[in-house]
Design a protein around this motif. Structure first.
Motif, short mmCIF file in Angstrom:
data_model
loop_
_atom_site.label_atom_id
_atom_site.label_comp_id
_atom_site.label_asym_id
_atom_site.label_seq_id
_atom_site.Cartn_x
_atom_site.Cartn_y
_atom_site.Cartn_z
N GLU A 187 0.80 -1.37 0.04
CA GLU A 187 -0.07 -0.14 -0.05
C GLU A 187 0.68 1.29 -0.13
O GLU A 187 2.02 1.30 0.75
N MET A 188 0.23 2.24 -0.75
CA MET A 188 1.31 3.62 -0.93
C MET A 188 0.56 4.72 0.11
O MET A 188 -0.61 4.62 -0.09
N LYS A 189 1.20 5.63 0.31
CA LYS A 189 0.99 6.90 0.74
C LYS A 189 1.15 8.07 0.22
O LYS A 189 0.61 9.14 0.31
N GLY A 190 2.16 7.95 -0.81
CA GLY A 190 2.69 8.85 -1.56
C GLY A 190 3.47 8.71 -2.70
O GLY A 190 3.97 7.60 -2.61
N MET A 191 3.72 9.53 -3.44
CA MET A 191 4.70 9.53 -4.56
C MET A 191 5.14 10.92 -4.86
O MET A 191 4.35 12.05 -4.99
N VAL A 192 6.57 11.11 -5.52
CA VAL A 192 6.83 12.34 -5.85
C VAL A 192 7.84 12.10 -7.30
O VAL A 192 8.55 10.96 -7.42
N GLU A 193 7.91 13.13 -8.02
CA GLU A 193 8.43 12.81 -9.34
C GLU A 193 9.76 13.48 -9.50
O GLU A 193 9.97 14.72 -8.97
N LYS A 194 10.67 12.64 -9.61
CA LYS A 194 12.06 13.31 -9.80
C LYS A 194 12.64 13.91 -8.68
O LYS A 194 13.03 15.09 -8.66
N PRO A 195 12.74 13.19 -7.50
CA PRO A 195 13.00 14.01 -6.07
C PRO A 195 14.69 14.13 -6.06
O PRO A 195 15.20 13.05 -6.41
N PRO A 196 15.01 15.01 -5.53
CA PRO A 196 16.61 14.95 -5.06
C PRO A 196 16.85 13.88 -4.16
O PRO A 196 15.83 13.65 -3.42
N GLN A 197 17.91 13.20 -4.31
CA GLN A 197 17.95 11.92 -3.43
C GLN A 197 17.81 12.13 -2.02
O GLN A 197 17.33 11.29 -1.35
N SER A 198 18.05 13.36 -1.44
CA SER A 198 17.98 13.57 0.10
C SER A 198 16.41 13.68 0.34
O SER A 198 15.97 13.50 1.61
N GLU A 199 15.80 14.04 -0.72
CA GLU A 199 13.93 14.16 -0.21
C GLU A 199 13.24 13.07 -0.79
O GLU A 199 11.95 12.73 -0.79
N ALA A 200 13.71 11.72 -1.42
CA ALA A 200 13.23 10.74 -2.01
C ALA A 200 12.88 9.90 -0.82
O ALA A 200 13.47 9.79 0.27
N PRO A 201 11.54 9.57 -0.96
CA PRO A 201 10.78 8.68 0.24
C PRO A 201 10.94 7.46 0.37
O PRO A 201 10.60 6.49 1.09
N SER A 202 11.69 6.87 -0.68
CA SER A 202 12.11 5.30 -0.58
C SER A 202 13.11 5.28 -1.91
O SER A 202 13.61 6.25 -2.58
N ASN A 203 13.39 3.97 -2.14
CA ASN A 203 14.48 3.74 -3.39
C ASN A 203 13.44 2.85 -4.35
O ASN A 203 13.97 2.20 -5.20
N LEU A 204 12.10 3.08 -4.25
CA LEU A 204 11.52 2.24 -5.23
C LEU A 204 10.91 3.34 -6.31
O LEU A 204 10.03 4.14 -5.94
N LYS A 205 11.45 3.05 -7.52
CA LYS A 205 11.12 3.87 -8.68
C LYS A 205 9.85 3.41 -9.44
O LYS A 205 9.43 2.20 -9.48
N ILE A 206 8.96 4.43 -10.03
CA ILE A 206 7.75 3.96 -10.83
C ILE A 206 8.72 3.40 -12.23
O ILE A 206 9.25 4.12 -12.95
N THR A 207 8.15 2.38 -12.51
CA THR A 207 8.86 1.76 -13.81
C THR A 207 8.29 1.95 -15.34
O THR A 207 8.79 1.99 -16.18
N GLY A 208 7.05 2.43 -15.25
CA GLY A 208 6.45 2.81 -16.59
C GLY A 208 5.09 1.92 -17.02
O GLY A 208 4.89 1.83 -17.96
#
Ligand code: G1P
Length: 293
Positions: A187-208
């Motif tokens: 389950e997800m609670k958020g997502m962010v487009e192209k965050p700087p590394q320091s602000e990334a909520p995880s290391n799970l990228k959206i694959t497409g």
């Protein structure tokens, strides 16, 4: 659960990362062994039960429309030369008449805008999105795996994969509801487009690869520009998350970014090594090249 019948394939991008090849051919038409990259994506969708393909195109993409049409002269020449096997393969791969739509994006305003351009063809039913830059090599097609997940939990399903933290800023990145949650479906609670590394909520990228509910189109209609000054699908999904369920899905398979030189090369090698006609030779060649190097 409403069946996922339609898929949007945004193919309007310029392909600047693989110039000069893309000066003359759409990047989606670059061959991976013996078929355009886009053909693999259509096959992936077909395996998932997709019945209608909506291509969001732009200028200089006419080759895509022609590719998914009958080629009468070629077919009749093959018939005259008795090359029936090739002919049958060629026609079998073609989507049925009436099962493709082509809409023009007109202006390069971003992925979110491209998807919104397909709204009238999609109507009010859940649908899939496949970004054709990305090929996912898998035993069971990535989208077919996602449809199975969708049949379990419904809502919106986003394919994700782990990336090294130093690469997160090239992707959409998701925030799991429970940090460090394990399992294929999270389950997800958020997502962010192209965050700087320091602000990334995880290391799970959206694959497409996405399965989305039609309400995303309403949000895209007034979505403000985000990362890179473009209308981002990720931002509209993040808004929809307040109202609908979103699951991240860790598919089984390996993705290749054919929009980049290295990713494209990697895909050609990987698909050649498994191609029914040349896998043996391709594997031998790779061994030889690496021992010569
Ligand atoms: C798009 C999406 C991004 C996703 C990526 C996958 O970005 O906006 O969220 O992670 O595709 O390839 P693009 O590569 O078009 O900039």
């Amino acid at each position: 659960m409403t069946k996922i019948r339609k898929a949007v394939l945004p193919v309007a991008g310029l392909g600047t990362r693989v110039l000069p090849a893309t000066k003359a051919i759409p990047k989606e038409m670059m061959p991976v062994v013996d078929r355009p990259a886009l053909q693999y994506v259509v096959e992936e969708a077909r395996e998932a039960g997709i019945e209608h393909f909506v291509f969001v195109t732009g200028r200089n993409k006419g080759a895509i429309e022609d590719y998914f049409d009958r080629a009468y002269e070629l077919e009749s020449t093959l018939r005259d030369k008795n090359k029936i096997e090739i002919l049958e393969k060629l026609t079998a791969e073609l989507p049925a008449a009436g099962s493709t739509s082509f809409v023009r994006q007109q202006s390069p305003l971003g992925l979110g805008h491209a998807i919104w351009c397909a709204r009238d063809v999609i109507g009010r039913e859940p649908f899939a999105i496949l970004l054709p830059d990305v090929l996912v090599k898998a035993k069971k097609s990535c989208l077919a795996q996602m449809v199975d997940a969708y049949n379990e939990v419904g809502g919106n399903i986003i394919a994700v994969d782990e990336v090294p933290m130093e690469r997160v800023s090239s992707y959409g990145v998701i925030a799991p509801k429970v940090a460090g949650a394990t399992g294929d479906l999270v389950e997800m609670k958020g997502m962010v487009e192209k965050p700087p590394q320091s602000e990334a909520p995880s290391n799970l990228k959206i694959t497409g690869r996405y399965i989305l509910q039609p309400e995303i189109m309403d949000l895209l209609s007034d979505q403000a520009a985000g990362a890179g000054g473009e209308i981002q699908l990720t931002d509209a999904m993040a808004r929809l998350m307040g109202e609908q369920s979103f699951h991240a899905f860790k598919y089984k398979g390996k993705d290749y970014d054919c929009g980049s030189k290295y990713g494209y090369f990697e895909a050609v090698v990987a698909y050649a090594m498994d191609h029914p006609e040349i896998s043996g030779e391709a594997r031998e060649l790779i061994k030889k090249v690496s021992s010569d190097a």
